[in-house]
Write an enzyme that holds these catalytic residues in place. Structure first.
Site, PDB file in Angstrom:
ATOM      1  N   LYS A   1     -10.359  -5.740  -1.918  1.00  0.00           N
ATOM      2  CA  LYS A   1     -10.331  -6.294  -3.271  1.00  0.00           C
ATOM      3  C   LYS A   1      -9.200  -7.305  -3.417  1.00  0.00           C
ATOM      4  O   LYS A   1      -8.031  -6.947  -3.357  1.00  0.00           O
ATOM      5  CB  LYS A   1     -10.120  -5.196  -4.321  1.00  0.00           C
TER       6      LYS A   1
ATOM      7  N   GLY B   1       1.507  -4.597  -3.354  1.00  0.00           N
ATOM      8  CA  GLY B   1       1.660  -4.861  -4.785  1.00  0.00           C
ATOM      9  C   GLY B   1       2.911  -4.188  -5.312  1.00  0.00           C
ATOM     10  O   GLY B   1       3.856  -3.965  -4.565  1.00  0.00           O
ATOM     11  N   SER B   2       2.877  -3.834  -6.589  1.00  0.00           N
ATOM     12  CA  SER B   2       4.090  -3.323  -7.222  1.00  0.00           C
ATOM     13  C   SER B   2       4.359  -1.869  -6.827  1.00  0.00           C
ATOM     14  O   SER B   2       3.455  -1.130  -6.453  1.00  0.00           O
ATOM     15  CB  SER B   2       3.967  -3.412  -8.738  1.00  0.00           C
ATOM     16  N   THR B   3       5.622  -1.477  -6.930  1.00  0.00           N
ATOM     17  CA  THR B   3       6.001  -0.099  -6.607  1.00  0.00           C
ATOM     18  C   THR B   3       5.347   0.884  -7.574  1.00  0.00           C
ATOM     19  O   THR B   3       4.956   1.979  -7.172  1.00  0.00           O
ATOM     20  CB  THR B   3       7.537   0.039  -6.597  1.00  0.00           C
TER      21      THR B   3
ATOM     22  N   GLU C   1       2.876  -1.625   0.777  1.00  0.00           N
ATOM     23  CA  GLU C   1       3.888  -2.673   0.877  1.00  0.00           C
ATOM     24  C   GLU C   1       4.202  -3.065  -0.548  1.00  0.00           C
ATOM     25  O   GLU C   1       3.379  -3.676  -1.226  1.00  0.00           O
ATOM     26  CB  GLU C   1       3.352  -3.842   1.718  1.00  0.00           C
TER      27      GLU C   1
ATOM     28  N   CYS D   1       7.535 -10.691  -2.600  1.00  0.00           N
ATOM     29  CA  CYS D   1       8.104  -9.338  -2.662  1.00  0.00           C
ATOM     30  C   CYS D   1       9.412  -9.257  -1.900  1.00  0.00           C
ATOM     31  O   CYS D   1      10.289  -8.480  -2.231  1.00  0.00           O
ATOM     32  CB  CYS D   1       7.109  -8.321  -2.127  1.00  0.00           C
TER      33      CYS D   1
ATOM     34  N   GLU E   1      12.748  -5.928 -10.149  1.00  0.00           N
ATOM     35  CA  GLU E   1      12.074  -7.057  -9.521  1.00  0.00           C
ATOM     36  C   GLU E   1      11.475  -7.950 -10.597  1.00  0.00           C
ATOM     37  O   GLU E   1      10.669  -7.507 -11.412  1.00  0.00           O
ATOM     38  CB  GLU E   1      10.962  -6.546  -8.595  1.00  0.00           C
TER      39      GLU E   1
END
Lengths: 488, 286
Positions: free
Chosen positions: A193, A245-247, A267, A301, A398
């Protein structure tokens, strides 16, 4: 010594003429369907969403929104294709992956232009970094397909099965390559996706996958937003989730698959420290700072978003940095002179603007050079925050935009402690001409990737991934195979 | 002449010391004839947290000790265990193992320590790489310890299961907090005595006895723990550990129905499970 007015050093007396890349060459449809089982397929519920050019907020195309039913069809297709693909000889699997690499190379210019149109990144970056690196990734892993027994001595590697891959919007094609290439080489089948704001190059890649004759169902590409991603994560017949993507989403995924046999690699976010010592080559370091934070509008990132400058050279570095920032060209992503393109989406622009507000309200001293920002579209001038400390929100979180916080330090142990004082651990940078200092720092910094006297370099052969809350698993290199195999 | 035995008091092992649980609680371990074998400390959350502090404090020093040194320390553990073989065999028998099984478990455990002692200065070369990047850079990836690891040890192979997890974790430079087998905890605490006299710095291995049900959630959720390892087949506990571990993206490792005698469990790939990989770049162009 006569004081040199640094603000004038870079000030060119000439203006750059516009040098826009032509869009004549590209081939885009008005509407894109899902790529499932070797066919472009209409979504079951018939829903479509717009993908927008962030430099003018105009619609480029409408793209199918995959529902959980569509994801289910895609997973079934991947499951059906798995046995045949896994049992194909490594040589033949490799040949297919080589074909993908070659076909992207042949259409590299088209891909670069579409990447910049859809995502807002400068054409120089999509042309020279994103697309070639994506190609190299397919090339690199294609070669592994028939050599896997050398990657894991004394073990027999087997593919995992059906892999669900969810990728971000900052490097759309490159992230697709990072995910697809090792998974294909090791014999897995895939439901991928792309991000909802940048689906086009993945859909163009679907055309290539179709053209290269890859057996149907081996790669399925489903477009959509978070709900589509959740359908993949929660699908019971998927063996592994690979996510970039985001944490926060990473945490959600880790929780969602708890208690299942699904494997996962994540990641996630970062807040990279970039450390400048007084014995660094200062001009190179300033270029490095700019590349670390303003590359791809800071949508990286592993960006070097926390600058640490040794106190003795802080004034000099900041002066030079400000002067250099004045020369950065913010504007049309398709212009070959552009250094900083458009912010990827309105949503991300608001997130960045919100952090800038927070930085100001917390007492940070802001610096932004004067820029002629275009009227339409999503733009953010390159931004520095001085007078901030470890406790500031903009130092801790971030931002994912062209916003750099600047702190100073006196001693080595102090800067190591400050650099590591973050839940993240993706990247770090260190600038000094002293070799022992470099290795001392690179050993002590808790980060998966450490750049010394350079920053934001990537390569298909070089493993990339995080420590701590920046995730786990590696992409690139021999180590990038491991997340896609199990041992008998 | 009949001599009255001296019974041993089993305590916890935290930071190189043998404290009783701060909670003052105990649980009784009985043999198959329902006779008391020993009263064990019923460790609390606070004991676990103290152990994490000790483990964190010891971690960088242990990680930075040389590979050669770590190998010798592991070999020393094997030597000390060899010298106290009979005691361990007796403890395993007291907890219900047959004489043959107990002997086999103890000798296999000793050999396993020697096996991992030998890996101490070799696994790095096995897992690290120099990467041929397409630019003017020298680029390499080397392994580093993940940090502090909490281990919920195997319930049945109370010594071999324990050593098979502790040895690869510490040889990789990690420090650990282990919850011993709940029903067979004797060997774990005796192992602590061996560790304490084997030049293993205090805090590198911390051993608790107590209830899995009480402690697993803390072992999985503590924010200063980098990785959690669970041995066993309680699916509910596995799910819960995974959920809690997501709070700080802990690396989770599960060994379900694992046969510790199987040779696949003696492997550098077990060391790799608690290693991180760091990639370093430097320009080569001048």
């Amino acid at each position: 010594m006569k004081k040199i007015e640094n603000k004038d050093i870079f000030k060119a007396t000439w203006k750059y003429a516009e040098a826009p890349e032509s869009t004549d060459h590209i081939n885009l449809q008005k509407q894109y369907d899902l790529y499932i089982d070797g066919k472009f397929t209409k979504p079951v519920k018939g829903k479509y969403f717009d993908t927008i050019n962030p430099s003018n907020n105009k619609k480029i195309a409408s793209v199918a929104e995959a529902s959980s039913e569509d994801v289910d069809v895609a997973v079934k297709a991947a499951r059906k294709a798995f046995k045949g693909w896994a049992n194909l000889s490594g040589k033949d699997r490799g040949k297919y992956v080589f074909r993908i690499a070659r076909l992207i190379q042949e259409r590299a210019r088209e891909f670069a232009v579409i990447e910049s149109l859809d995502g807002g990144k400068p054409i120089r970056e999509s042309r020279d970094i994103d697309i070639p690196l994506a190609v190299n990734h397919f090339f690199y892993y294609a070669g592994w397909a028939d050599k896997l027994e050398y990657a894991f001595p004394n073990r027999k590697p087997k593919p995992l099965g059906v892999v669900g891959q969810i990728i971000p919007w900052n490097f759309p094609l490159l992230m697709a390559a990072w995910k697809l290439a090792p998974a294909l080489a090791t014999g897995n089948t895939i439901v991928l996706k792309p991000a909802e704001s940048t689906p086009l190059t993945a859909l163009k890649l679907a055309e290539i996958i179709n053209d290269c004759g890859l057996p149907k169902g081996v790669v399925n590409i489903v477009t959509g937003a978070g709900q589509t991603g959740a359908s993949i994560v929660n699908h019971p017949d998927i063996n592994k989730i690979a996510f970039t993507g985001s944490t926060n989403v990473g945490r959600y995924i880790a929780k969602a698959i708890a208690g299942t046999d699904k494997k996962v690699t994540l990641e996630l976010g970062g807040k990279g420290a970039n450390i400048i010592f007084e014995d660094a080559a200062i001009d190179q370091a300033v270029e490095g700072i700019v590349n670390a934070i303003f590359f791809n509008q800071g949508h990286v990132c592993c960006a070097g978003s926390r600058l640490f400058v040794q106190e003795s050279v802080a004034a000099l570095v900041i002066r030079k940095l400000k002067a250099r920032m004045k020369t950065l060209i913010v504007g049309n992503p398709l212009d070959k002179n552009t250094d900083i393109g458009a912010i990827n989406s309105k949503k991300q622009l608001h997130a960045i603007q919100n952090y800038i507000k927070i930085g100001l309200s917390e007492g940070g001293e802001i610096y932004q050079p004067e820029c002629n920002l275009p009227k339409e579209g999503n733009w953010c001038a390159p931004t520095l925050f001085l007078n901030v400390s470890q406790s500031h929100k903009i130092v801790q979180e971030e931002i994912f935009g062209p916003v750099l916080t600047v702190q100073t330090f006196r001693t080595i142990s102090e800067v190591i402690e400050k650099a590591n004082n973050t839940p993240y651990g993706l990247s770090a940078g260190v600038w000094t001409q002293n070799g022992a200092k470099i290795f001392h720092l690179t050993q002590k910094l808790e980060a998966g990737v450490v750049w010394a006297n350079t920053f934001n370099k990537f390569d298909a052969t070089s493993p990339f991934g995080g420590y701590k809350e920046s995730g786990f698993g590696r992409e690139g290199g021999l180590h990038g195979l491991k997340p896609y195999v199990k041992f008998e | 002449m009949n001599r009255l035995d001296i019974n041993k008091t089993y305590k916890l092992y935290i930071g190189g010391k043998f404290p009783r649980t701060e909670s003052g609680r105990y649980y009784a371990v009985k043999n198959s004839k329902d006779n008391l074998v020993a009263n064990m400390c019923l460790a609390s959350r606070k004991d676990f947290r103290n152990a994490v502090v000790a483990a964190r404090k010891a971690q960088s020093h242990w990680a930075n000790s040389t590979a050669l040194n770590k190998g010798q320390v592991l070999y020393r553990i094997a030597e000390m265990l060899e010298g106290r073989k009979e005691q361990f065999i007796a403890e395993l028998i007291a907890q219900g193992e047959s004489v043959k099984a107990a002997k086999n478990e103890v000798t296999t455990s000793i050999d396993r320590l020697v096996y991992y002692a030998g890996w101490s200065d070799k696994y790095q070369q096995f897992f690290s790489t120099v990467n041929p990047v397409s630019s003017m850079h020298f680029n390499f990836s080397n392994v580093e310890p993940v940090g502090v690891v909490s281990i919920i040890a195997d319930e049945t192979e109370s010594l071999l299961g324990l050593i098979s997890l502790i040895a690869p974790a510490i040889v990789g430079g990690n420090t650990v907090i282990v919850l011993a087998s709940e029903s067979k905890p004797l060997a774990a605490i005796s192992l602590a005595e061996v560790l304490n006299s084997s030049d293993v710095p205090g805090g590198v291995v911390n051993i608790l006895t107590g209830k899995k049900n009480e402690l697993f959630s803390h072992m999985a959720s503590h924010m200063d723990v980098n990785s959690v390892i669970y041995c066993g087949d309680d699916e509910k506990m596995i799910k819960s550990i995974s959920e809690l571990a997501s709070s700080n993206i802990k690396r989770t490792v599960f060994y379900k129905k694992n046969d510790w005698y199987n040779e696949v469990n003696e492997s550098p790939y077990l060391i790799e499970k608690t290693l991180e990989l760091k990639t370093t770049w430097h320009p080569t162009g001048i």
